[in-house]
Design a protein around this motif. Structure first.
Motif, PDB file in Angstrom:
ATOM      1  N   GLU A 294      -1.105   1.299   8.809  1.00 36.09           N
ATOM      2  CA  GLU A 294      -0.859   1.257   7.704  1.00 36.09           C
ATOM      3  C   GLU A 294      -1.439   2.572   7.745  1.00 36.09           C
TER       4      GLU A 294
ATOM      5  N   ILE B  39      -5.670   4.448   0.942  1.00 36.07           N
ATOM      6  CA  ILE B  39      -5.384   3.046   1.138  1.00 36.07           C
ATOM      7  C   ILE B  39      -6.204   1.919   0.497  1.00 36.07           C
ATOM      8  N   THR B  40      -5.636   1.228  -0.180  1.00 42.37           N
ATOM      9  CA  THR B  40      -6.688  -0.210  -0.271  1.00 42.37           C
ATOM     10  C   THR B  40      -6.534  -0.921   0.253  1.00 42.37           C
TER      11      THR B  40
ATOM     12  N   HIS C 128      -3.132  -0.973  -5.206  1.00 43.75           N
ATOM     13  CA  HIS C 128      -2.446  -1.724  -4.010  1.00 43.75           C
ATOM     14  C   HIS C 128      -2.593  -0.289  -3.057  1.00 43.75           C
ATOM     15  N   SER C 129      -3.020   0.936  -3.582  1.00 46.46           N
ATOM     16  CA  SER C 129      -3.338   1.990  -2.893  1.00 46.46           C
ATOM     17  C   SER C 129      -3.824   3.351  -4.398  1.00 46.46           C
TER      18      SER C 129
ATOM     19  N   LYS D 108      -5.126  -2.483   8.545  1.00 44.86           N
ATOM     20  CA  LYS D 108      -5.172  -1.264   7.151  1.00 44.86           C
ATOM     21  C   LYS D 108      -4.784   0.154   8.628  1.00 44.86           C
TER      22      LYS D 108
ATOM     23  N   GLU E 273       1.193  -0.822  -0.291  1.00 44.80           N
ATOM     24  CA  GLU E 273       0.003  -0.148  -0.044  1.00 44.80           C
ATOM     25  C   GLU E 273       1.079   1.043  -0.168  1.00 44.80           C
TER      26      GLU E 273
END
Length: 385
Positions: free
Chosen positions: A218, A170-171, A244-245, A215, A149
């Motif tokens: 992150e 952010i995924t 990925h982001s 997450k 990410e």
């Protein structure tokens, strides 16, 4: 040729890194490796890559390695990781150990002006303020993120000026239990939690993904790495894990990095940046095979880890250190079947509620708060109600 040190060489990130190096031996030279307890695998790695320095988690491991490889300098435990961070001849250190144990080695490498390929999000979560202070004091050093990410954000930020960024997006895959309700999670097993639909990861990070704590960590890491306000860091569930982001700019352009569900690309980029090189071990993304890409909002009522992390990040100072330490112990307790899955959230929240926030201005304060929090969790996890 770049001299590489790999902390956590027997884990998934470490073994992927060694595969990259195996296919590009003219580019990279391994001079240091570390592992916790996998003596067999690290001995195989030493045999193949012939590092000068090794750190292992136990005295028994040290004895085993020294008996087989008399020419290798062998260190032990946390002090051993620190020693690997002090190797003058290295160019890059890949920090791929699990937990706050990576902070000391990272800080030592920064002081030497080295590149840190950072795959250990806990370093920036628990010690981000301190690490950023060190980076300012040692401008020759740099961190290139390896988390897929943050690598995606790092790459997408090349499309414009930081001052023109509207949002970092952010995924998240959604983890093992995406779509489940609280009632469904009351009695889930360790085995169920470890069945991630997309990624092959270590046990701790797989559980973190299923709680969405990962997450949340992150989000804090993105705040520390890219200097972005929490209101500008969003999370979107993307079950296919192909995007990925993303970075959204002021003109509403959204720049994304796409790739297969494989960590090799971000690892190699951290080694080669600003260059990109061909490597036969890197898989190609076939969008026709992928087909559809879908997105949804995270269920924050069920998966409370995300909001706990936002809360800790916005409070700042020592609170992210507490969040990280409490989560590490809670996940360990769950993996050892001493608590239930949903107790992870209770432990984190109670540890945060119990903590009196203080400034983080040196490594000793980070390690002290980390240890105090861990002890508090061990002493109180059986009295959650």
């Amino acid at each position: 040729m770049k001299n590489i040190v790999i902390l956590g060489s027997t884990g998934s990130i470490g073994t992927n890194a060694l595969e990259i190096i195996r296919n590009k031996k003219e580019e990279f030279n391994v001079i240091g490796l570390s592992a916790n307890s996998n003596h067999k695998l690290i001995c195989e790695q030493i045999e193949e890559f012939k590092p000068k320095y090794v750190s292992i988690g136990t005295e028994e491991g040290k004895r085993i390695i020294e008996e087989k490889f008399s020419e290798v300098k062998v260190y032990v435990g946390r002090e051993g990781l620190k020693k690997l961070g002090q190797i003058e001849e290295m160019d890059i250190i890949l920090v791929a150990v699990i937990g706050a144990i990576g902070i000391e080695a990272t800080s030592e490498a920064i002081k030497l002006g080295k590149r840190i390929a950072l795959a250990n999000k806990e370093t920036m979560v628990a010690g981000g303020d301190y690490i950023n202070k060190l980076l300012k004091e040692n401008p020759k050093s740099e961190i290139i993120p390896v988390d897929s990410e943050h690598s995606a954000i790092f790459q997408s930020l090349m499309a414009g000026k930081k001052s023109q960024v509207k949002n970092l997006i952010i995924t998240a895959s959604g983890g093992t239990f995406r779509g489940k309700k609280l009632e469904d999670l009351k009695d889930v097993t360790v085995e169920q939690a470890l069945k991630h639909p997309n990624w092959s990861m270590g046990r701790k990070i797989t559980v973190d993904s299923s709680t969405l704590v990962n997450k949340g960590l992150e989000v804090i890491e993105a705040h520390q790495l890219f200097g972005m306000d929490y209101d500008k860091i969003k999370v979107v569930i993307h079950p296919q894990s192909i995007i990925h982001s993303l970075v959204e700019y002021d003109d509403n352009a959204v720049i994304a990095q796409l790739g297969v569900t494989d960590m090799k690309l971000p690892i190699q980029l951290a080694f080669t940046y600003p260059d990109r090189i061909q490597n036969n071990c890197l898989d190609t993304l076939d969008l026709l095979k992928v087909g559809n890409l879908t997105f949804e909002a995270p269920d924050r009522e069920v998966f409370k880890g995300l909001d706990l992390a936002y809360r800790a990040g916005r409070i700042g100072k020592s609170m992210p250190t507490v969040l990280n330490a409490a989560n590490e112990i809670a996940v360990d307790l769950f993996l050892n079947k001493k608590i239930k899955f949903l107790d992870i959230y209770k432990i984190i929240e109670k540890a945060m509620d119990n903590h009196e926030v203080e400034e983080i201005d040196n490594l000793d304060s980070i390690l002290r708060i980390d240890q105090v929090t861990r002890k508090w969790v061990y002493d109180n996890y059986s009295n959650l109600d």
